[in-house]
Write a protein that holds these residues in place. Structure first.
Motif, PDB file in Angstrom:
ATOM      1  N   TYR A  66       0.637  -1.369  -0.143  1.00  0.00           N
ATOM      2  CA  TYR A  66       0.363   0.250  -0.427  1.00  0.00           C
ATOM      3  C   TYR A  66       0.671   1.209   0.459  1.00  0.00           C
ATOM      4  CZ  TYR A  66      -3.775  -3.531   1.151  1.00  0.00           C
ATOM      5  OH  TYR A  66      -5.042  -3.630   0.329  1.00  0.00           O
ATOM      6  N   LEU A  67       0.497   2.116  -0.385  1.00  0.00           N
ATOM      7  CA  LEU A  67       1.016   3.563  -0.233  1.00  0.00           C
ATOM      8  C   LEU A  67      -0.373   4.944  -0.634  1.00  0.00           C
ATOM      9  CD1 LEU A  67       3.702   5.663  -0.530  1.00  0.00           C
ATOM     10  CD2 LEU A  67       2.862   5.329  -3.898  1.00  0.00           C
ATOM     11  N   ASP A  68      -0.227   5.320   0.350  1.00  0.00           N
ATOM     12  CA  ASP A  68      -1.559   6.421   0.343  1.00  0.00           C
ATOM     13  C   ASP A  68      -2.836   5.660   0.221  1.00  0.00           C
ATOM     14  OD1 ASP A  68      -1.786   8.848   1.291  1.00  0.00           O
ATOM     15  OD2 ASP A  68      -2.738   9.546  -1.088  1.00  0.00           O
ATOM     16  N   GLN A  69      -2.814   4.168   0.835  1.00  0.00           N
ATOM     17  CA  GLN A  69      -3.710   3.861   1.287  1.00  0.00           C
ATOM     18  C   GLN A  69      -4.765   2.994   0.087  1.00  0.00           C
ATOM     19  OE1 GLN A  69      -5.467   3.145   3.976  1.00  0.00           O
ATOM     20  NE2 GLN A  69      -4.007   4.364   5.287  1.00  0.00           N
TER      21      GLN A  69
ATOM     22  N   PRO B   1      -4.045   0.408  -3.106  1.00  0.00           N
ATOM     23  CA  PRO B   1      -3.171  -0.979  -3.192  1.00  0.00           C
ATOM     24  C   PRO B   1      -2.310  -0.685  -4.588  1.00  0.00           C
ATOM     25  CG  PRO B   1      -5.527  -1.407  -3.430  1.00  0.00           C
ATOM     26  CD  PRO B   1      -5.168   0.368  -3.201  1.00  0.00           C
ATOM     27  N   GLY B   2      -1.740  -1.667  -4.285  1.00  0.00           N
ATOM     28  CA  GLY B   2      -0.054  -1.741  -6.006  1.00  0.00           C
ATOM     29  C   GLY B   2       0.470  -3.444  -5.433  1.00  0.00           C
ATOM     30  N   ALA B   3       0.707  -4.021  -6.838  1.00  0.00           N
ATOM     31  CA  ALA B   3       1.800  -4.813  -6.356  1.00  0.00           C
ATOM     32  C   ALA B   3       3.134  -4.949  -6.319  1.00  0.00           C
ATOM     33  CB  ALA B   3       1.689  -5.716  -8.145  1.00  0.00           C
ATOM     34  N   HIS B   4       4.104  -5.769  -5.604  1.00  0.00           N
ATOM     35  CA  HIS B   4       5.188  -5.582  -5.109  1.00  0.00           C
ATOM     36  C   HIS B   4       5.971  -7.365  -5.328  1.00  0.00           C
ATOM     37  CE1 HIS B   4       7.824  -4.860  -0.641  1.00  0.00           C
ATOM     38  NE2 HIS B   4       9.322  -5.104  -2.242  1.00  0.00           N
ATOM     39  N   LEU B   5       6.992  -6.906  -6.246  1.00  0.00           N
ATOM     40  CA  LEU B   5       7.516  -8.095  -6.303  1.00  0.00           C
ATOM     41  C   LEU B   5       8.750  -7.566  -6.055  1.00  0.00           C
ATOM     42  CD1 LEU B   5       6.659  -7.809 -10.057  1.00  0.00           C
ATOM     43  CD2 LEU B   5       5.349  -8.186  -8.959  1.00  0.00           C
ATOM     44  N   VAL B   6       9.547  -8.591  -5.495  1.00  0.00           N
ATOM     45  CA  VAL B   6      11.362  -9.128  -4.915  1.00  0.00           C
ATOM     46  C   VAL B   6      11.843  -9.584  -5.877  1.00  0.00           C
ATOM     47  CG1 VAL B   6      12.529  -9.410  -2.482  1.00  0.00           C
ATOM     48  CG2 VAL B   6      10.184  -7.783  -2.643  1.00  0.00           C
TER      49      VAL B   6
ATOM     50  N   GLU C 110      -1.629   4.504 -11.473  1.00  0.00           N
ATOM     51  CA  GLU C 110      -1.765   5.728 -11.484  1.00  0.00           C
ATOM     52  C   GLU C 110      -3.038   6.884 -11.100  1.00  0.00           C
ATOM     53  OE1 GLU C 110       0.911   9.653 -11.877  1.00  0.00           O
ATOM     54  OE2 GLU C 110       1.078   7.116 -12.569  1.00  0.00           O
ATOM     55  N   ARG C 111      -3.763   6.383 -11.380  1.00  0.00           N
ATOM     56  CA  ARG C 111      -5.357   7.084 -11.382  1.00  0.00           C
ATOM     57  C   ARG C 111      -5.584   7.156  -9.728  1.00  0.00           C
ATOM     58  NH1 ARG C 111      -8.864   3.283 -11.470  1.00  0.00           N
ATOM     59  NH2 ARG C 111      -9.296   1.925 -13.508  1.00  0.00           N
ATOM     60  N   ALA C 112      -5.072   6.450  -9.077  1.00  0.00           N
ATOM     61  CA  ALA C 112      -5.141   6.214  -7.622  1.00  0.00           C
ATOM     62  C   ALA C 112      -4.915   6.655  -6.584  1.00  0.00           C
ATOM     63  CB  ALA C 112      -5.797   4.450  -7.607  1.00  0.00           C
ATOM     64  N   LEU C 113      -4.052   7.090  -7.148  1.00  0.00           N
ATOM     65  CA  LEU C 113      -2.559   7.297  -6.009  1.00  0.00           C
ATOM     66  C   LEU C 113      -3.076   8.863  -5.785  1.00  0.00           C
ATOM     67  CD1 LEU C 113       0.900   5.897  -7.067  1.00  0.00           C
ATOM     68  CD2 LEU C 113      -0.662   5.515  -5.456  1.00  0.00           C
ATOM     69  N   LYS C 114      -3.151   9.070  -4.504  1.00  0.00           N
ATOM     70  CA  LYS C 114      -3.330  10.593  -4.371  1.00  0.00           C
ATOM     71  C   LYS C 114      -2.869  10.870  -3.733  1.00  0.00           C
ATOM     72  CE  LYS C 114      -8.333   9.007  -3.907  1.00  0.00           C
ATOM     73  NZ  LYS C 114      -9.532   8.676  -2.967  1.00  0.00           N
ATOM     74  N   LEU C 115      -1.380  10.990  -4.186  1.00  0.00           N
ATOM     75  CA  LEU C 115      -0.163  11.770  -3.628  1.00  0.00           C
ATOM     76  C   LEU C 115       0.175  12.988  -3.431  1.00  0.00           C
ATOM     77  CD1 LEU C 115       2.966   9.402  -5.085  1.00  0.00           C
ATOM     78  CD2 LEU C 115       1.600   8.704  -2.712  1.00  0.00           C
ATOM     79  N   THR C 116       0.528  13.259  -2.109  1.00  0.00           N
ATOM     80  CA  THR C 116       1.318  15.024  -1.905  1.00  0.00           C
ATOM     81  C   THR C 116       2.172  15.251  -3.062  1.00  0.00           C
ATOM     82  OG1 THR C 116       2.144  14.578  -0.299  1.00  0.00           O
ATOM     83  CG2 THR C 116      -0.541  15.181  -0.059  1.00  0.00           C
ATOM     84  N   ALA C 117       2.915  14.369  -2.851  1.00  0.00           N
ATOM     85  CA  ALA C 117       4.035  14.438  -3.664  1.00  0.00           C
ATOM     86  C   ALA C 117       3.957  14.718  -4.710  1.00  0.00           C
ATOM     87  CB  ALA C 117       5.485  13.885  -3.353  1.00  0.00           C
ATOM     88  N   ARG C 118       5.082  15.463  -5.715  1.00  0.00           N
ATOM     89  CA  ARG C 118       4.495  15.203  -7.093  1.00  0.00           C
ATOM     90  C   ARG C 118       6.238  14.370  -7.958  1.00  0.00           C
ATOM     91  NH1 ARG C 118       3.080  16.634 -12.530  1.00  0.00           N
ATOM     92  NH2 ARG C 118       4.425  17.533 -13.553  1.00  0.00           N
TER      93      ARG C 118
ATOM     94  N   GLY D 219      -1.119   3.599 -17.755  1.00  0.00           N
ATOM     95  CA  GLY D 219      -1.793   4.492 -16.675  1.00  0.00           C
ATOM     96  C   GLY D 219      -0.910   3.393 -14.986  1.00  0.00           C
ATOM     97  N   LEU D 220       0.055   3.103 -15.531  1.00  0.00           N
ATOM     98  CA  LEU D 220       0.895   1.986 -14.211  1.00  0.00           C
ATOM     99  C   LEU D 220       1.756   3.342 -13.284  1.00  0.00           C
ATOM    100  CD1 LEU D 220       0.563  -1.342 -14.656  1.00  0.00           C
ATOM    101  CD2 LEU D 220      -1.305   0.212 -13.528  1.00  0.00           C
ATOM    102  N   ARG D 221       2.219   2.946 -12.182  1.00  0.00           N
ATOM    103  CA  ARG D 221       3.461   4.183 -11.481  1.00  0.00           C
ATOM    104  C   ARG D 221       4.319   3.474 -11.593  1.00  0.00           C
ATOM    105  NH1 ARG D 221       6.256   8.332 -11.451  1.00  0.00           N
ATOM    106  NH2 ARG D 221       4.393   9.816 -13.117  1.00  0.00           N
ATOM    107  N   TYR D 222       4.894   2.900 -11.215  1.00  0.00           N
ATOM    108  CA  TYR D 222       6.535   2.000 -10.961  1.00  0.00           C
ATOM    109  C   TYR D 222       7.636   2.813 -10.286  1.00  0.00           C
ATOM    110  CZ  TYR D 222       4.931  -0.744 -14.912  1.00  0.00           C
ATOM    111  OH  TYR D 222       4.113  -1.182 -15.607  1.00  0.00           O
ATOM    112  N   PHE D 223       7.623   2.043  -9.537  1.00  0.00           N
ATOM    113  CA  PHE D 223       8.971   2.523  -8.695  1.00  0.00           C
ATOM    114  C   PHE D 223       9.992   1.195  -8.233  1.00  0.00           C
ATOM    115  CE2 PHE D 223       4.934   5.063  -7.354  1.00  0.00           C
ATOM    116  CZ  PHE D 223       5.502   5.966  -6.814  1.00  0.00           C
TER     117      PHE D 223
END
Length: 83
Positions: free
Chosen positions: A3-6, A8-13, A28-36, A58-62
């Motif tokens: 989870y990031l900012d409430q 849900p997402g996938a976590h691969l290791v 991407e559209r589900a994230l409600k981050l205050t940081a840009r 449409g996805l945000r990757y980290f």
């Protein structure tokens, strides 16, 4: 799952030598981050880890880990090419 900012997402290791590299993927559209998050953000040099983030399809990757920046970049490039 993670989870990031409430949101849900996938976590691969991935294990690379003695390092664990996390790949987090969120809608991407589900994230409600205050940081840009700008394209191809890399972690500042004073942190004990390296990171890349980008948006694609449409996805945000980290990609985050204590592996060297070249290894983080290589894994990020594989995900970018596969999408």
């Amino acid at each position: 799952m993670t989870y990031l900012d409430q949101t849900p997402g996938a976590h691969l290791v991935y294990d690379l030598r003695k390092h664990h590299i996390s790949v987090l993927v969120f809608q991407e559209r589900a994230l409600k981050l205050t940081a840009r998050w700008d394209e191809n953000v890399r972690s500042p040099k004073n942190l004990p880890f390296n990171m890349e983030t980008w948006s694609q399809g449409g996805l945000r990757y980290f990609v985050i880990g204590d592996a060297n920046a070249a290894d983080i970049d290589s894994l990020a490039k594989l995900f970018k090419a596969a999408s």
